[in-house]
Design a protein around this motif. Sequence first.
Motif, PDB file in Angstrom:
ATOM      1  N   ARG A 170      43.294  30.801  44.049  1.00 18.52           N
ATOM      2  CA  ARG A 170      43.838  32.123  44.395  1.00 18.52           C
ATOM      3  C   ARG A 170      42.992  33.233  43.767  1.00 18.52           C
ATOM      4  O   ARG A 170      42.612  34.202  44.427  1.00 18.52           O
ATOM      5  CB  ARG A 170      45.280  32.206  43.896  1.00 18.52           C
ATOM      6  CG  ARG A 170      45.946  33.392  44.465  1.00 18.52           C
ATOM      7  CD  ARG A 170      47.433  33.426  44.294  1.00 18.52           C
ATOM      8  NE  ARG A 170      47.776  34.828  44.340  1.00 18.52           N
ATOM      9  CZ  ARG A 170      48.576  35.438  43.486  1.00 18.52           C
ATOM     10  NH1 ARG A 170      49.171  34.758  42.531  1.00 18.52           N
ATOM     11  NH2 ARG A 170      48.793  36.728  43.587  1.00 18.52           N
ATOM     12  N   LEU A 171      42.669  33.062  42.491  1.00 23.83           N
ATOM     13  CA  LEU A 171      41.806  34.057  41.838  1.00 23.83           C
ATOM     14  C   LEU A 171      40.478  34.176  42.581  1.00 23.83           C
ATOM     15  O   LEU A 171      39.972  35.274  42.808  1.00 23.83           O
ATOM     16  CB  LEU A 171      41.503  33.612  40.406  1.00 23.83           C
ATOM     17  CG  LEU A 171      42.388  34.098  39.277  1.00 23.83           C
ATOM     18  CD1 LEU A 171      41.766  33.684  37.958  1.00 23.83           C
ATOM     19  CD2 LEU A 171      42.569  35.608  39.339  1.00 23.83           C
ATOM     20  N   SER A 172      39.912  33.037  42.961  1.00 21.81           N
ATOM     21  CA  SER A 172      38.608  33.049  43.638  1.00 21.81           C
ATOM     22  C   SER A 172      38.687  33.812  44.959  1.00 21.81           C
ATOM     23  O   SER A 172      37.748  34.514  45.339  1.00 21.81           O
ATOM     24  CB  SER A 172      38.124  31.622  43.897  1.00 21.81           C
ATOM     25  OG  SER A 172      38.015  30.933  42.679  1.00 21.81           O
ATOM     26  N   THR A 173      39.807  33.676  45.649  1.00 21.80           N
ATOM     27  CA  THR A 173      39.984  34.395  46.912  1.00 21.80           C
ATOM     28  C   THR A 173      39.969  35.902  46.662  1.00 21.80           C
ATOM     29  O   THR A 173      39.332  36.667  47.404  1.00 21.80           O
ATOM     30  CB  THR A 173      41.324  33.985  47.575  1.00 21.80           C
ATOM     31  OG1 THR A 173      41.338  32.571  47.691  1.00 21.80           O
ATOM     32  CG2 THR A 173      41.492  34.616  48.931  1.00 21.80           C
ATOM     33  N   SER A 197      37.109  38.648  47.840  1.00 15.09           N
ATOM     34  CA  SER A 197      37.408  39.854  48.631  1.00 15.09           C
ATOM     35  C   SER A 197      36.748  41.086  48.021  1.00 15.09           C
ATOM     36  O   SER A 197      36.602  42.109  48.680  1.00 15.09           O
ATOM     37  CB  SER A 197      38.926  40.055  48.737  1.00 15.09           C
ATOM     38  OG  SER A 197      39.442  40.520  47.494  1.00 15.09           O
ATOM     39  N   LEU A 198      36.342  41.000  46.752  1.00 15.03           N
ATOM     40  CA  LEU A 198      35.698  42.131  46.078  1.00 15.03           C
ATOM     41  C   LEU A 198      34.179  41.969  46.017  1.00 15.03           C
ATOM     42  O   LEU A 198      33.490  42.756  45.378  1.00 15.03           O
ATOM     43  CB  LEU A 198      36.261  42.283  44.662  1.00 15.03           C
ATOM     44  CG  LEU A 198      37.753  42.637  44.597  1.00 15.03           C
ATOM     45  CD1 LEU A 198      38.278  42.493  43.175  1.00 15.03           C
ATOM     46  CD2 LEU A 198      37.975  44.066  45.099  1.00 15.03           C
ATOM     47  N   GLY A 199      33.668  40.915  46.626  1.00 12.48           N
ATOM     48  CA  GLY A 199      32.210  40.767  46.709  1.00 12.48           C
ATOM     49  C   GLY A 199      31.640  39.518  46.071  1.00 12.48           C
ATOM     50  O   GLY A 199      30.446  39.243  46.210  1.00 12.48           O
ATOM     51  N   ALA A 200      32.453  38.756  45.333  1.00 12.12           N
ATOM     52  CA  ALA A 200      31.913  37.540  44.697  1.00 12.12           C
ATOM     53  C   ALA A 200      31.657  36.500  45.789  1.00 12.12           C
ATOM     54  O   ALA A 200      32.590  35.897  46.314  1.00 12.12           O
ATOM     55  CB  ALA A 200      32.890  37.008  43.649  1.00 12.12           C
ATOM     56  N   ASP A 201      30.399  36.311  46.119  1.00 11.12           N
ATOM     57  CA  ASP A 201      30.066  35.429  47.243  1.00 11.12           C
ATOM     58  C   ASP A 201      29.480  34.100  46.789  1.00 11.12           C
ATOM     59  O   ASP A 201      29.146  33.251  47.605  1.00 11.12           O
ATOM     60  CB  ASP A 201      29.091  36.132  48.207  1.00 11.12           C
ATOM     61  CG  ASP A 201      27.825  36.592  47.511  1.00 11.12           C
ATOM     62  OD1 ASP A 201      27.731  36.457  46.271  1.00 11.12           O
ATOM     63  OD2 ASP A 201      26.920  37.100  48.198  1.00 11.12           O
ATOM     64  N   ILE A 248      37.279  29.183  51.312  1.00  6.20           N
ATOM     65  CA  ILE A 248      37.494  30.627  51.130  1.00  6.20           C
ATOM     66  C   ILE A 248      36.437  31.404  51.916  1.00  6.20           C
ATOM     67  O   ILE A 248      35.230  31.195  51.724  1.00  6.20           O
ATOM     68  CB  ILE A 248      37.412  31.014  49.630  1.00  6.20           C
ATOM     69  CG1 ILE A 248      38.517  30.306  48.848  1.00  6.20           C
ATOM     70  CG2 ILE A 248      37.501  32.530  49.458  1.00  6.20           C
ATOM     71  CD1 ILE A 248      38.430  30.506  47.343  1.00  6.20           C
ATOM     72  N   GLY A 249      36.871  32.278  52.767  1.00  7.33           N
ATOM     73  CA  GLY A 249      35.933  33.100  53.535  1.00  7.33           C
ATOM     74  C   GLY A 249      35.147  33.998  52.586  1.00  7.33           C
ATOM     75  O   GLY A 249      35.697  34.522  51.626  1.00  7.33           O
ATOM     76  N   GLY A 250      33.873  34.163  52.838  1.00  7.14           N
ATOM     77  CA  GLY A 250      33.055  35.040  51.994  1.00  7.14           C
ATOM     78  C   GLY A 250      32.329  34.292  50.884  1.00  7.14           C
ATOM     79  O   GLY A 250      31.390  34.827  50.300  1.00  7.14           O
TER      80      GLY A 250
END
Length: 340
Positions: free
Chosen positions: A51-54, A58-62, A87-89
């Motif tokens: 969940r944290l990774s998602t 969403s804030l740019g951590a790719d 996770i998308g992104g």
Amino acid sequence: MPVRDVFGRPLGSLRLSVTDRCNLRCGYCMPEEHYVWLPRESLLTFEELARLSTVFASLGADRIRLTGGEPLLRRDLDSLVRQLASIGGVQDLALTTNGMLLAAHAASLRDAGLQRVTVSLDTLRPDRFAALTRSAHHGDVLAGIAAAVDAGLPLKLNTVVMRGVNDDELGELLGFARDVGAEVRFIEYMDVGGATGWRPEVVVSRGDMLAQLGASMGTIHPVADDHPGAPADRFQLDDGTVFGIIASTTAPFCRDCDRSRVTADGTWYLCLYADEGLDLRAPLRDGAGDDELAVLIAEHWRRRTDRGAEERASLADRTPLYQVAGLRADPRREMHTRGG
Ligand code: SAM
Ligand code: SF4
Ligand code: SF4
């Protein structure tokens, strides 16, 4: 668009330490006899990590890298990998491991969606390995490397170079890496938390490594940098062999640093050298929604001014970052807790 810190550095690479425990005792990371461990109930579950990774994504951590301690000591790690891979992104999902347990897990990790692996390998000599890590299981690491190759996982090898310890093996390690199809990265010995025996005399600088390798392996050509945030400077021999050097101690690269770290108990550090981290476990467990977590994380990153290695490099008299009492006061200062 990724969120940016005070110096314009984007949130990019996220390192998740999944356990502070380790099955080796490398002298530059865990030199002491006794350690303070994180309480087991404080460790984030895989669901909490995903969940944290998602939110981070969403804030740019790719890019996500799983580390530790020894991440393969965390049971069913492939199920975390499977969750993170969806996770998308997230464009890059990697693992840093000491390799001891990799032989049994390489194929299932690949099947779960792991994209690449970095194995720490400081020596090719079993007796030296025993002295460096306080373990007799050098063969298990080599078997882990072979399994990663068999599984088709792109492979890097990390070698911490220490004067008088393993600096006579650079050419052999380069040859070994070439033979298994891996890229070796020679890392300058860092004065991170946990390295209580660090001394400047033991650091082999990038310049010294290049001079030594040039003398034994021939001309060395710099390879153009296609990713400014990447910590390694890359080089090539005339035969095409590529290797990297991570000069974090003598030539730090904080100005491009997009990395941050979450400890296994959910404390978020904006720098390897930072004294304090942000507790993300409390809001997670107190019922914060994804939007609230995103605001918390974005605001914290926007205030980031960390440039720990550059500050360390400017010290006139450089001694270990912490002694044992400082590490015991907060075990998250340990490299094996914060994740390399
Ligand atoms: N246990 C795993 C491993 O060893 O690969 C993952 C965690 S370990 C802390 C991650 C990386 O940090 C390893 O490649 C290790 O060599 C590196 N490291 C630890 N202490 C270091 C130090 N004092 N200087 C440079 N690198 C260090
Ligand atoms: Fe060695 Fe990694 Fe364990 Fe540290 S965490 S003692 S570097 S294997
Ligand atoms: Fe990034 Fe801190 Fe390392 Fe500098 S010292 S490169 S800011 S993690």
